[in-house]
Scaffold this active site. Structure first.
Site, PDB file in Angstrom:
ATOM      1  CB  SER A 149       2.340  -0.109   2.538  1.00 56.97           C
ATOM      2  OG  SER A 149       0.964  -0.305   2.761  1.00 56.97           O
ATOM      3  CE1 TYR A 162       2.702  -5.649   4.427  1.00 55.86           C
ATOM      4  CE2 TYR A 162       1.198  -3.811   4.754  1.00 55.86           C
ATOM      5  CZ  TYR A 162       2.019  -4.549   3.927  1.00 55.86           C
ATOM      6  OH  TYR A 162       2.155  -4.195   2.602  1.00 55.86           O
ATOM      7  CB  SER A 165       7.199  -4.133   8.725  1.00 59.33           C
ATOM      8  OG  SER A 165       6.119  -4.276   7.814  1.00 59.33           O
ATOM      9  CE  LYS A 166       5.221  -2.996   3.143  1.00 58.04           C
ATOM     10  NZ  LYS A 166       6.176  -3.109   2.008  1.00 58.04           N
ATOM     11  CB  THR A 197      -0.984  -7.674  -5.558  1.00 54.77           C
ATOM     12  OG1 THR A 197      -1.245  -7.525  -4.155  1.00 54.77           O
ATOM     13  CG2 THR A 197      -0.531  -6.345  -6.147  1.00 54.77           C
TER      14      THR A 197
END
Length: 259
Positions: A149, A162, A165-166, A197
């Site tokens: 990402s 987040y 983690s990416k 999404t």
């Protein structure tokens, strides 16, 4: 001609389903995977079956060792091979919290799924791919693709776990690309930008303003799951095997530094 097999985690919708559809159109046998199954997965399976290729579903929570092994066993038991693994499964925080307030529970959940799960899927399937090579499986050139990402390098202080983690997935890709290069197994990262999404639906207004009013994306449009599907197909097809470890930005030019 040998029919190749692809497994995509987190693929009952969104980016993962977009990757599966593109490969189904190219004639791959496709294996869908998600942690929950349910109506979404059933609808997606019907879409995949319309391509006229073998399509199957396996339930897999990638944060759980037993589920990861079960997914591998399912694919090998059904097809006897795995040509492409796409690690797409990932989650956002249940609630967006500033990094001064983020809880350990939220942090641990994202690390377990997004980072640890992806790392050990790479490990498990890489060893299986090496074993299949050693068995002399015909027409076999396996590849691994990790879905990262733009959050790997874009600081969002209201979802720091987040981003971390990416960012970790970038190193997972580099590590496995370095380790598997000698085995002839390329490993890549696709780094999507702002993609339409379910995950982005709750912040659609914010991103519409960023894309169309603030000139945040040079191409001035949302990314779509099929954009990532096209990139994944180019990588799985072998055109970029000598570029192992490469990050492919699929972000409408977001990564370009502009004044």
């Amino acid at each position: 001609m040998t029919q190749k097999v692809i497994l995509v985690t987190g693929s009952s919708r969104g980016i993962g389903l977009g990757v599966l559809k593109k490969h189904a159109a190219l004639g791959y046998a496709v294996v869908m995977s998600s942690s929950s199954g349910g109506e979404k997965a059933a609808e997606a399976m019907e879409e995949l079956k319309a391509y006229g290729v073998p399509a199957a579903y396996v339930k897999c929570d990638i944060s759980k060792s037993a589920d990861r092994q079960a997914a591998l066993d399912f694919v090998l038991g059904r097809h006897g091979r795995i040509d492409v693994l796409v690690n797409n499964a990932g989650v956002a925080p249940l609630a967006r919290m500033n990094i001064l307030e983020t809880t350990e529970e939220s942090f641990d959940r994202l690390m377990d799924i997004n980072l640890k799960g992806t790392f050990f899927m790479n490990q498990l399937f890489a060893n299986a791919m090496i074993s299949l090579q050693q068995q002399g499986l015909p027409d076999y050139s396996p590849r691994i693709i990790n879905i990262g990402s733009i959050s790997a390098y874009t600081a969002s202080t209201n979802r720091g776990e987040y981003c971390i983690s990416k960012a970790g997935i970038a190193m997972v890709t580099a590590l496995f690309a370095a380790e598997l290069g000698g085995h002839g197994i390329p490993v890549f990262e696709i780094r999507p930008g702002i993609t339409k999404t379910d995950m982005t639906r709750t912040v659609e207004g914010k991103y519409n303003k960023f894309i169309f009013e603030d000139d945040g994306i040079p191409t001035k449009r949302w990314g779509l799951p099929e954009d990532i599907g096209e990139a994944a197909a180019a990588l799985s097809g072998g055109a970029f095997d000598y570029s192992t470890g490469q990050v492919i930005n699929v972000d409408g030019g977001f990564h370009i530094r502009r004044l």
